[in-house]
Scaffold this active site. Structure first.
Site, mmCIF file in Angstrom:
data_model
loop_
_atom_site.group_PDB
_atom_site.id
_atom_site.type_symbol
_atom_site.label_atom_id
_atom_site.label_comp_id
_atom_site.label_asym_id
_atom_site.label_seq_id
_atom_site.Cartn_x
_atom_site.Cartn_y
_atom_site.Cartn_z
ATOM 1 C CG HIS A 95 -1.996 -1.100 1.096
ATOM 2 N ND1 HIS A 95 -2.582 -1.686 2.178
ATOM 3 C CD2 HIS A 95 -2.528 -1.714 0.017
ATOM 4 C CE1 HIS A 95 -3.435 -2.627 1.784
ATOM 5 N NE2 HIS A 95 -3.417 -2.661 0.459
ATOM 6 C CG ASP A 115 -8.174 -1.572 -8.816
ATOM 7 O OD1 ASP A 115 -6.994 -1.202 -8.935
ATOM 8 O OD2 ASP A 115 -8.572 -2.329 -7.912
ATOM 9 C CG HIS A 172 -2.295 -9.361 -3.135
ATOM 10 N ND1 HIS A 172 -2.962 -9.655 -4.300
ATOM 11 C CD2 HIS A 172 -1.091 -8.857 -3.517
ATOM 12 C CE1 HIS A 172 -2.210 -9.328 -5.342
ATOM 13 N NE2 HIS A 172 -1.059 -8.853 -4.893
ATOM 14 C CG HIS A 227 -11.182 -2.856 -2.019
ATOM 15 N ND1 HIS A 227 -10.296 -2.438 -1.078
ATOM 16 C CD2 HIS A 227 -10.431 -3.196 -3.102
ATOM 17 C CE1 HIS A 227 -9.055 -2.531 -1.559
ATOM 18 N NE2 HIS A 227 -9.119 -2.980 -2.785
ATOM 19 C CD GLU A 244 -6.028 -6.665 -7.346
ATOM 20 O OE1 GLU A 244 -5.003 -6.028 -7.059
ATOM 21 O OE2 GLU A 244 -7.174 -6.277 -7.029
ATOM 22 C CE1 TYR A 295 3.276 -6.859 -5.371
ATOM 23 C CE2 TYR A 295 2.366 -8.951 -4.602
ATOM 24 C CZ TYR A 295 2.215 -7.761 -5.282
ATOM 25 O OH TYR A 295 1.020 -7.472 -5.885
ATOM 26 N NE ARG A 338 -1.458 -4.681 -7.311
ATOM 27 C CZ ARG A 338 -0.635 -4.117 -6.441
ATOM 28 N NH1 ARG A 338 0.237 -4.852 -5.781
ATOM 29 N NH2 ARG A 338 -0.659 -2.811 -6.211
HETATM 30 ZN ZN ZN Z 1 -7.591 -3.973 -7.101
HETATM 31 MG MG MG Z 2 -5.593 -1.981 -7.741
#
Ligand code: ZN
Ligand code: MG
Length: 441
Positions: free
Chosen positions: A236, A264, A343, A354, A385, A389, A406
């Site tokens: 984030h 997104d 994730h 979301h 997605e 990482y 990503r």
């Molecule tokens: Zn997303």
């Molecule tokens: Mg996104």
């Protein structure tokens, strides 16, 4: 009928009886006397298309269904300072409400609106002041019991039927989401073309914002992530203030909001326009896992199926690249893949990035007892997605250090597959390198 009046009618249908009270979002102070840019409440806007603050919608179900808006009154003095207000009279006509009053009249009118109704439906427990206001109205009706008035004896959270409705996007929503996605694909392409070693992350962010705003988007749908090198491994990351370095990757997760709907998109590309060997291997792996995930997005599949498909491909890749030891099955069962992929592979997308909607059927609701993931239905919109990482570590070859990748697209579920809204954002290694090469002349 507008899409909004159609949704009000459908919600009233689901309620069967009772009264619903749905308020829009409050204005928020940023500092001293400056406000954040105003953003309506998604539930309220979904049912009204009305974007002024201080508005409240009341829906009455039953034999004579009614929809009533409370909104700011016309006020010449305030309008000189803060801009045009619709006012109840014009709002009723324009937005097709049965009645409209000023916001100031709400507390006086609420008791008579909910009196002798079996149930009260609202967003329970989100805002303490709003809860108190509903209880005050209930108690005002109870105080009239000797006059023969009844207060609603049941409370329902209006979010549950609304979440279910919002999961399936109607045609009006689909066309807005397609347009939002289009703008965001152009923004990513523009950011790709502007990327140079030595540029700052915020300079690239400015390219995204430029494309969003010039295309009519109100705002980014969420805080843009523009993460060079090691910053891409901070999921984030939002500071966007580091310098881009030759040899690093740049991960951008950004999408605009248009007409109240989010897009997104995440893309990852090399700062210098050419993927290195290790970057290439991991990038192609993530891309392959996304392809496997797309295969599982279709009506009737479980929500979790496309995540599981992506994990399987990633786990195989981590073993092949010698990032993890053991068999693919053990890497999945023991969850050791989570070291590099922590994730889930997507989420609902809609008015909120979301978006509203449960991922498992609610207890007592449709499909309950199955204790399984929700089945996808045509018209649901979600993101796909996968990512990878890799933080620096002694047991990982240095060539992989700080690779954060990503790849995120927005798709709508169809009967026998899915339609990807965001394919116009360059994604294959060949396409990305060609776009970046072109930009360099
Ligand atoms: Zn997303
Ligand atoms: Mg996104």
């Amino acid at each position: 009928m507008t899409p909004y009046s159609d949704r009000r009618a459908r919600l009233i249908d689901r309620m069967g009886s009772g009264v619903a009270v749905i308020a829009t979002a409050p204005e928020r102070t940023r500092n001293r006397d400056t406000h954040y840019g105003y953003r309506h409440d998604s539930y309220f806007y979904y049912l009204t298309g009305f974007s002024e603050p201080e508005a409240v919608l009341v829906l009455i179900a039953g034999d004579v269904p009614r929809s009533i808006l409370f909104c700011r009154e016309k006020n010449e003095e305030r309008e000189i300072w803060d801009g045009w207000r619709c006012g109840p009279g014009a709002a009723r006509e324009r937005y097709g409400f049965d009645e409209a009053f000023t916001s100031a009249e709400l507390d006086a009118k609420l008791p008579e609106l909910i009196a002798d109704q079996p149930s009260l439906h609202y967003v329970i427990g989100e805002d303490a002041a709003w809860d108190a206001r509903m209880m005050t109205a209930l108690n005002a009706v109870r105080a009239q019991s000797r006059a023969g008035r009844f207060a609603p004896s049941r409370l329902f959270d209006i979010r549950q039927p609304l979440d279910d409705m919002r999961l399936i996007k109607d045609l009006h929503e689909q066309s807005l989401m397609r347009r939002a996605a289009d703008i965001s694909t152009r923004a990513h392409r523009r950011a790709m073309q502007a990327t140079r070693a030595g540029a700052m992350e915020y300079e690239i962010e400015a390219e995204l914002l430029h494309e969003f705003r010039r295309s009519g988007s109100e705002a980014p749908a969420y805080g843009s992530i523009v993460a060079g090198g090691a910053n891409a491994c901070v999921l984030h990351y939002v500071s966007n203030d580091a310098e881009l370095r030759d040899g690093d990757l740049l991960l951008i997760d950004a999408g605009c909001e248009l007409g109240g709907y989010a897009s997104d998109i995440t893309r990852t590309w090399p700062v210098n326009g050419r993927f290195s060997g290790a970057q290439r291997d991991v990038y192609q792996l993530v891309l392959d896992s996304q392809d496997a995930a797309f295969e599982k997005v279709r009506a009737g599949a479980r929500f979790i199926d496309y995540h599981d498909a992506a994990v399987r491909v990633l786990a195989q890749g981590f073993v092949d690249l010698k990032l993890l030891e053991g068999s693919v099955d053990s890497v999945i069962e023991q969850g050791s893949y989570r070291r590099f992929y922590m994730h889930r592979t997507g989420h609902w997308l809609g008015m909120d990035v979301h978006d509203a909607g449960e991922y498992r059927p609610a207890p007592g609701g449709a499909g309950a007892g199955e204790q399984d993931w929700r089945r996808l239905e045509a018209g649901m919109v979600l993101t796909v997605e996968p990512g990878c990482y890799i933080r620096p570590s002694d047991d990982v070859p240095e060539a992989f250090w700080n690779i954060g990748i990503r790849i995120e697209d927005d798709v709508i579920v169809e009967a026998d597959g899915c339609d990807i809204y965001t394919t116009a954002a360059p994604k294959t290694i060949a396409d990305i390198e060609a776009v970046m090469q072109d930009a360099r002349g």
